[in-house]
Design a protein around this motif. Sequence first.
Motif, PDB file in Angstrom:
ATOM      1  N   ASN A 189      58.935  82.056  25.562  1.00 28.10           N
ATOM      2  CA  ASN A 189      57.778  82.952  25.573  1.00 28.10           C
ATOM      3  C   ASN A 189      57.350  83.401  24.174  1.00 28.10           C
ATOM      4  OD1 ASN A 189      60.123  84.637  25.375  1.00 28.10           O
ATOM      5  ND2 ASN A 189      58.942  86.391  26.065  1.00 28.10           N
ATOM      6  N   ASP A 190      57.636  82.599  23.166  1.00 25.79           N
ATOM      7  CA  ASP A 190      57.245  82.930  21.793  1.00 25.79           C
ATOM      8  C   ASP A 190      55.842  82.457  21.440  1.00 25.79           C
ATOM      9  OD1 ASP A 190      57.614  80.205  21.615  1.00 25.79           O
ATOM     10  OD2 ASP A 190      59.223  80.306  20.126  1.00 25.79           O
ATOM     11  N   GLY A 191      55.145  81.843  22.400  1.00 27.22           N
ATOM     12  CA  GLY A 191      53.782  81.400  22.168  1.00 27.22           C
ATOM     13  C   GLY A 191      53.664  80.000  21.599  1.00 27.22           C
ATOM     14  N   ALA A 192      54.773  79.339  21.303  1.00 30.68           N
ATOM     15  CA  ALA A 192      54.734  77.999  20.702  1.00 30.68           C
ATOM     16  C   ALA A 192      54.582  76.898  21.747  1.00 30.68           C
ATOM     17  CB  ALA A 192      55.990  77.755  19.875  1.00 30.68           C
ATOM     18  N   GLY A 193      54.692  77.240  23.011  1.00 35.18           N
ATOM     19  CA  GLY A 193      54.543  76.229  24.053  1.00 35.18           C
ATOM     20  C   GLY A 193      55.828  75.472  24.316  1.00 35.18           C
ATOM     21  N   GLU A 194      55.672  74.345  24.967  1.00 38.92           N
ATOM     22  CA  GLU A 194      56.820  73.521  25.348  1.00 38.92           C
ATOM     23  C   GLU A 194      57.323  72.699  24.164  1.00 38.92           C
ATOM     24  OE1 GLU A 194      57.189  70.026  28.517  1.00 38.92           O
ATOM     25  OE2 GLU A 194      56.746  71.994  29.371  1.00 38.92           O
ATOM     26  N   ARG A 195      58.643  72.557  24.100  1.00 43.83           N
ATOM     27  CA  ARG A 195      59.287  71.774  23.037  1.00 43.83           C
ATOM     28  C   ARG A 195      60.255  70.788  23.670  1.00 43.83           C
ATOM     29  NH1 ARG A 195      60.382  77.219  21.444  1.00 43.83           N
ATOM     30  NH2 ARG A 195      59.091  77.827  19.718  1.00 43.83           N
ATOM     31  N   THR A 196      60.633  69.796  22.887  1.00 39.83           N
ATOM     32  CA  THR A 196      61.731  68.943  23.318  1.00 39.83           C
ATOM     33  C   THR A 196      63.022  69.731  23.097  1.00 39.83           C
ATOM     34  OG1 THR A 196      62.144  67.951  21.156  1.00 39.83           O
ATOM     35  CG2 THR A 196      60.491  66.865  22.583  1.00 39.83           C
ATOM     36  N   LEU A 197      64.082  69.331  23.755  1.00 42.45           N
ATOM     37  CA  LEU A 197      65.359  69.989  23.550  1.00 42.45           C
ATOM     38  C   LEU A 197      65.796  69.883  22.091  1.00 42.45           C
ATOM     39  CD1 LEU A 197      67.851  71.464  24.666  1.00 42.45           C
ATOM     40  CD2 LEU A 197      68.854  69.207  25.041  1.00 42.45           C
ATOM     41  N   ASP A 198      65.580  68.716  21.497  1.00 44.80           N
ATOM     42  CA  ASP A 198      65.994  68.536  20.105  1.00 44.80           C
ATOM     43  C   ASP A 198      65.240  69.460  19.156  1.00 44.80           C
ATOM     44  OD1 ASP A 198      67.945  66.582  20.728  1.00 44.80           O
ATOM     45  OD2 ASP A 198      66.368  65.069  20.873  1.00 44.80           O
ATOM     46  N   GLU A 199      63.964  69.706  19.415  1.00 46.01           N
ATOM     47  CA  GLU A 199      63.212  70.672  18.606  1.00 46.01           C
ATOM     48  C   GLU A 199      63.794  72.068  18.759  1.00 46.01           C
ATOM     49  OE1 GLU A 199      58.715  68.743  18.598  1.00 46.01           O
ATOM     50  OE2 GLU A 199      59.377  69.887  20.356  1.00 46.01           O
TER      51      GLU A 199
END
Length: 131
Positions: free
Chosen positions: A37-47
Amino acid sequence: MTMEIGERAIRSLRFLESGDLAGMRALCSDSATVWHNDGAGERTLDEQLSRFTSLARTVDSVRFEILRQFAKANEVLQQQVLRFERANGQRGEVHATMYFRFTGGRIERIEEYAYEVPADRGAAHEGDRRA
């Protein structure tokens, strides 16, 4: 099976505490995603693991306290507090709810709803009442 995935969710956090990112990664599918919920959206697990590594470099200790956990079929929802301490003695807490979705026994998706608060917040409020 429900207990098994609950234990896997907790084990994934224990790997993070010890800095064993490979151990954490091994519990997840190759296509695992993370939303925060930091506003950055979805990431890969590695990110996300890379972001956690950056945080870990700024603290001396990290510990997840699991307050409660609910598991069913292939999902786990848990409430937790991440407690950390910096080299200068500064402490902090991140209160969070995490959702884990499993596919084939491996973590496929993580969602984290978090709020960081200073660990000494209670002491400050007590001092305010005495004044």
